[in-house]
Design a protein around this motif. Structure first.
Motif, PDB file in Angstrom:
ATOM      1  N   TRP A  35      -6.789   1.794   1.061  1.00  0.00           N
ATOM      2  CA  TRP A  35      -6.674   2.030   2.503  1.00  0.00           C
ATOM      3  C   TRP A  35      -7.877   1.455   3.257  1.00  0.00           C
ATOM      4  O   TRP A  35      -7.713   0.803   4.288  1.00  0.00           O
ATOM      5  CB  TRP A  35      -6.529   3.520   2.797  1.00  0.00           C
TER       6      TRP A  35
ATOM      7  N   VAL B 181       0.781   4.166  -2.982  1.00  0.00           N
ATOM      8  CA  VAL B 181       0.421   5.585  -2.858  1.00  0.00           C
ATOM      9  C   VAL B 181       1.581   6.512  -3.192  1.00  0.00           C
ATOM     10  O   VAL B 181       1.354   7.684  -3.496  1.00  0.00           O
ATOM     11  CB  VAL B 181      -0.171   5.930  -1.470  1.00  0.00           C
ATOM     12  N   SER B 182       2.809   5.991  -3.192  1.00  0.00           N
ATOM     13  CA  SER B 182       3.938   6.852  -3.544  1.00  0.00           C
ATOM     14  C   SER B 182       4.381   6.667  -4.999  1.00  0.00           C
ATOM     15  O   SER B 182       5.194   7.443  -5.498  1.00  0.00           O
ATOM     16  CB  SER B 182       5.117   6.608  -2.594  1.00  0.00           C
ATOM     17  N   ALA B 183       3.849   5.668  -5.671  1.00  0.00           N
ATOM     18  CA  ALA B 183       4.227   5.409  -7.071  1.00  0.00           C
ATOM     19  C   ALA B 183       3.612   6.464  -7.989  1.00  0.00           C
ATOM     20  O   ALA B 183       2.533   6.990  -7.719  1.00  0.00           O
ATOM     21  CB  ALA B 183       3.769   4.021  -7.490  1.00  0.00           C
ATOM     22  N   SER B 184       4.312   6.766  -9.070  1.00  0.00           N
ATOM     23  CA  SER B 184       3.783   7.740 -10.026  1.00  0.00           C
ATOM     24  C   SER B 184       3.686   7.181 -11.442  1.00  0.00           C
ATOM     25  O   SER B 184       3.091   7.796 -12.315  1.00  0.00           O
ATOM     26  CB  SER B 184       4.659   8.999 -10.028  1.00  0.00           C
TER      27      SER B 184
ATOM     28  N   ILE C 214       1.894   1.316 -10.755  1.00  0.00           N
ATOM     29  CA  ILE C 214       0.696   1.416  -9.914  1.00  0.00           C
ATOM     30  C   ILE C 214      -0.229   0.238 -10.180  1.00  0.00           C
ATOM     31  O   ILE C 214      -0.738  -0.396  -9.250  1.00  0.00           O
ATOM     32  CB  ILE C 214      -0.038   2.757 -10.147  1.00  0.00           C
TER      33      ILE C 214
ATOM     34  N   ALA D 214      -6.057   4.943  -3.984  1.00  0.00           N
ATOM     35  CA  ALA D 214      -5.377   4.982  -2.684  1.00  0.00           C
ATOM     36  C   ALA D 214      -6.378   4.850  -1.540  1.00  0.00           C
ATOM     37  O   ALA D 214      -6.136   4.102  -0.582  1.00  0.00           O
ATOM     38  CB  ALA D 214      -4.574   6.276  -2.537  1.00  0.00           C
TER      39      ALA D 214
ATOM     40  N   TYR E 245       0.839  -1.200   0.000  1.00  0.00           N
ATOM     41  CA  TYR E 245       0.000   0.000   0.000  1.00  0.00           C
ATOM     42  C   TYR E 245       0.880   1.259   0.000  1.00  0.00           C
ATOM     43  O   TYR E 245       0.629   2.191  -0.771  1.00  0.00           O
ATOM     44  CB  TYR E 245      -0.940   0.012   1.220  1.00  0.00           C
ATOM     45  N   ASN E 246       1.893   1.292   0.849  1.00  0.00           N
ATOM     46  CA  ASN E 246       2.784   2.459   0.916  1.00  0.00           C
ATOM     47  C   ASN E 246       3.492   2.699  -0.411  1.00  0.00           C
ATOM     48  O   ASN E 246       3.660   3.844  -0.833  1.00  0.00           O
ATOM     49  CB  ASN E 246       3.785   2.308   2.062  1.00  0.00           C
ATOM     50  N   LYS E 247       3.889   1.626  -1.073  1.00  0.00           N
ATOM     51  CA  LYS E 247       4.503   1.771  -2.404  1.00  0.00           C
ATOM     52  C   LYS E 247       3.476   2.266  -3.417  1.00  0.00           C
ATOM     53  O   LYS E 247       3.781   3.091  -4.274  1.00  0.00           O
ATOM     54  CB  LYS E 247       5.079   0.430  -2.864  1.00  0.00           C
TER      55      LYS E 247
ATOM     56  N   GLN F 173      -3.893  10.506 -13.468  1.00  0.00           N
ATOM     57  CA  GLN F 173      -4.003   9.582 -12.342  1.00  0.00           C
ATOM     58  C   GLN F 173      -4.481   8.220 -12.826  1.00  0.00           C
ATOM     59  O   GLN F 173      -5.005   8.088 -13.922  1.00  0.00           O
ATOM     60  CB  GLN F 173      -4.944  10.129 -11.280  1.00  0.00           C
TER      61      GLN F 173
END
Length: 190
Positions: free
Chosen positions: A172, A24-27, A32, A168, A20-22, A138
């Protein structure tokens, strides 16, 4: 409840949290989508481990049957479950890229027109009385299909409307639900 099977579920919670942390920080769109796919598999593994932990204990089995019913009836949980099936067995994408947009508005905020992925001179607003609003590209959830049934991205979770339907936030909420489920199951360990 079987303590060993719950330990497996807890390890999957930890793995899903890292993913999950990866996520939400992936672009990067492909990254993604890959992380989303893996995250969905983690949630399924958590659910399966809790089901295995319920084993043959009548009280645990009854509790897990209620969790299965909750997943079946809740829009978000059902979507996560079916998106995992679509990722595993389907050919259609489980998420797609929505391009960035630029909206040109009058000074009082009335949209004049929307332009996909256009970059204007940074001094554009200084030289006119128009306002520019940007929406970055997005990755968005898609309608998924399983056995001919279509599942739209969720709008409700546990009776509460989702104001934020982003990948995201849906991730979550799914992770939080599964973590609570494991914590609840741990109170029934015999």
């Amino acid at each position: 409840m079987n303590r060993f099977a719950l330990g497996k579920a807890q390890r999957r919670i930890e793995r899903a949290t890292v993913r999950y942390n990866k996520l939400v920080s992936a672009s990067d769109h492909p990254e993604i989508v890959d992380l989303w796919d893996e995250f969905l598999h983690d949630l399924q593994a958590i659910f399966n481990a809790v089901g295995n932990a319920a084993g043959t204990n009548g009280k645990s089995q009854a509790w897990f049957a209620r969790k299965k019913q909750e997943r079946k009836n809740d829009e978000l949980l059902q979507y996560l479950h079916q998106a995992r099936h679509a990722a595993e067995h389907g050919i259609a994408p489980i998420a797609s890229r929505m391009p960035g947009l630029m909206t040109i508005k009058t000074p009082d905020g009335v949209p004049l027109f929307v332009i996909p992925e256009l970059i204007l001179d940074p001094d554009f607003e200084k030289n006119t009385n128009l306002k520019v609003a940007h929406a970055l590209p997005q990755v968005v959830l898609t309608v998924v299909q399983n056995k001919g049934v279509l599942y739209k991205p969720p709008t409700v979770h546990l009776g509460v409307s989702l104001a934020d339907r982003s990948i995201a936030n849906v991730a979550w909420l799914g992770l939080s639900y599964h973590a609570r489920m494991v914590a609840e199951a741990e109170t029934m360990v015999t």
